[in-house]
Design an enzyme around this catalytic site. Sequence first.
Site, PDB file in Angstrom:
ATOM      1  N   ASP A 177     -92.953  -8.334 -11.816  1.00  0.00           N
ATOM      2  CA  ASP A 177     -93.720  -9.446 -11.132  1.00  0.00           C
ATOM      3  C   ASP A 177     -94.819  -8.795 -12.154  1.00  0.00           C
ATOM      4  O   ASP A 177     -95.176  -7.170 -11.836  1.00  0.00           O
ATOM      5  CB  ASP A 177     -93.959  -9.660 -10.033  1.00  0.00           C
ATOM      6  CG  ASP A 177     -95.490 -10.544  -9.308  1.00  0.00           C
ATOM      7  OD1 ASP A 177     -95.109 -11.390  -9.476  1.00  0.00           O
ATOM      8  OD2 ASP A 177     -95.851  -9.809  -8.340  1.00  0.00           O
ATOM      9  N   GLU A 261     -91.817 -13.807 -15.776  1.00  0.00           N
ATOM     10  CA  GLU A 261     -92.586 -15.579 -15.227  1.00  0.00           C
ATOM     11  C   GLU A 261     -93.314 -15.553 -16.503  1.00  0.00           C
ATOM     12  O   GLU A 261     -93.716 -14.887 -17.220  1.00  0.00           O
ATOM     13  CB  GLU A 261     -93.660 -15.522 -14.413  1.00  0.00           C
ATOM     14  CG  GLU A 261     -92.864 -15.576 -12.396  1.00  0.00           C
ATOM     15  CD  GLU A 261     -94.276 -15.537 -11.712  1.00  0.00           C
ATOM     16  OE1 GLU A 261     -94.308 -16.084 -10.945  1.00  0.00           O
ATOM     17  OE2 GLU A 261     -94.683 -15.007 -10.909  1.00  0.00           O
ATOM     18  N   ASP A 344     -95.512  -8.547  -3.650  1.00  0.00           N
ATOM     19  CA  ASP A 344     -95.304  -7.664  -5.269  1.00  0.00           C
ATOM     20  C   ASP A 344     -93.642  -8.118  -5.280  1.00  0.00           C
ATOM     21  O   ASP A 344     -92.905  -8.693  -5.789  1.00  0.00           O
ATOM     22  CB  ASP A 344     -96.277  -7.589  -5.699  1.00  0.00           C
ATOM     23  CG  ASP A 344     -97.899  -7.971  -5.264  1.00  0.00           C
ATOM     24  OD1 ASP A 344     -98.217  -8.986  -5.878  1.00  0.00           O
ATOM     25  OD2 ASP A 344     -98.657  -7.015  -5.441  1.00  0.00           O
TER      26      ASP A 344
END
Length: 363
Positions: A177, A261, A344
């Site tokens: 992340d 991502e 997170d």
Amino acid sequence: MELCKPKLWIKHIVLELYPIKSKKNFNHFLAQSKNDKYLSYSKFAAQLPKLKKEYNWLKEVDSISLQQSLKDLDKAFKRFFKGLGGFPKFKSKKNNKQSYRTQYFKRSNGTESIEIKDNKIKLPKLGWVKFRKSREITGKIQNVTIRKSKVGKYYISICVQEEIKELPQNNKAIGIDLGLKNFLITSNGEIVSNSRTLSKYKNKIARLNKRLAKKEEGSNNWYKVKNKLARVHEKIANIRKDFLHKLSTKLICENQTIIVESLKVKNMLKNSRLAKSISDASWSKFVDYLSYKAEWYGRELIKIDTFFPSSQLCSKCGYQNKKVKDLSVCEWECPKCHSIHDRDINASKNILQQGLQLQLTSR
Ligand SMILES: [Zn+2]
């Protein structure tokens, strides 16, 4: 057992070079183009021998780089005439991007146009030039580009072709992340903070900016301070690049599957409050590094759709908690299974799970 075909990859190794002469040829030919409307590459090239007699400085310049810059100019003109680009601009000394490229070749007598020995590189016409050896140079040299930076430092980018051996496979997978508070958080719970370079230099930059504001714009002292400021920014950029390289190499070496991502950095940059920390963090560069290193070393990089609600899902039971949308929520309890999540770390776990699922369905 299957035989692996060796794969060849192109690598660019950038090193700092000690001072060399600058190049003037590009200007000359561009000036001529403006007068004669358009001269093709072959016409330019045909003029070279004659011009060399006329202009002494051309002799100082290596002929391959001259031809190379003519080709670049020719390309710029072709784009212009096709309506794809503007009229080629002068490469002025004040322009930040002063560079030239030259090719590697072997002469009939066996000598090479470019050679490297220890911390020296031999370039056509320039001879042996020293560089700061910050990393090993391996592979077959294709060409080199020499560039003068804003603050007058010289850099050489050596383009090499190298056979890179894939790493032995393992079965580790990691979700990443990319954060704002920290640079990244992994699904193993590892937190990598932002390289501290900027905060370290923040005060220095603020001080220099104050000093700059007090100087008369365009005066000698103004340029002096401006130059100092540019030096600090260049230093930060170099340290940051090094940080991104080391981190991406480590993640690629340790894991077979790396899941991130996919970023819509541009959209996020519109939000100016976030913009600074995002550009500081240089995420997109980092994902680029991961992507080509994964190819080099036989790893898999999986990118998850930006709209996947990685922060909102409970990584234990899958419940979607819309309250976590609020960026200020750092820790939350799942209303369904009552697990307590660090925002997170939970997100990176979801990224990992989603990525592994994608991997399964694509096979
Ligand atoms: Zn839950």
